[in-house]
Design a protein around this motif. Structure first.
Motif: not given
Length: 102
Positions: A60-88
């Protein structure tokens, strides 16, 4: 979008996936049809209401947000990702584009 080397998700204001590219499907091991309509908590188990509020405030402030988080695959395994979120803009609406980078 489908030829991008990064996984891309387009989500609506409720956090539901409205578009996803091939790379995202391959990394999560879901089909596109399985991912459309699900919320981010389906593959981001670390996301809760407080986390979403912090990210939304930055967007809402017009910023890009970046962070690391784990995603869960369909089979339940986890893997680390870097996420960047931006409005468009899509047809006059602001939409969030998280792009996990592995």
């Amino acid at each position: 979008m489908d030829h991008a080397t990064d996984a891309l998700f387009v989500q609506d204001e409720q956090g539901r996936v409205v578009e996803v590219n091939r790379q995202a499907c391959e990394r999560l091991r879901y089909t596109r049809e399985e991912l459309i309509g699900v919320t981010r908590t389906s593959f981001d188990p670390g996301v809760d209401a407080a986390f979403i509020q912090r990210i939304d405030a930055r967007l809402d402030a017009g910023e890009i947000s970046a962070f690391e988080i784990s995603h869960r695959r369909k089979d339940g395994t986890m893997f680390l990702v870097e996420v960047r979120v931006r409005p468009f803009w899509i047809v006059g609406q602001i939409t969030q584009l998280p792009s996990p980078l592995v």
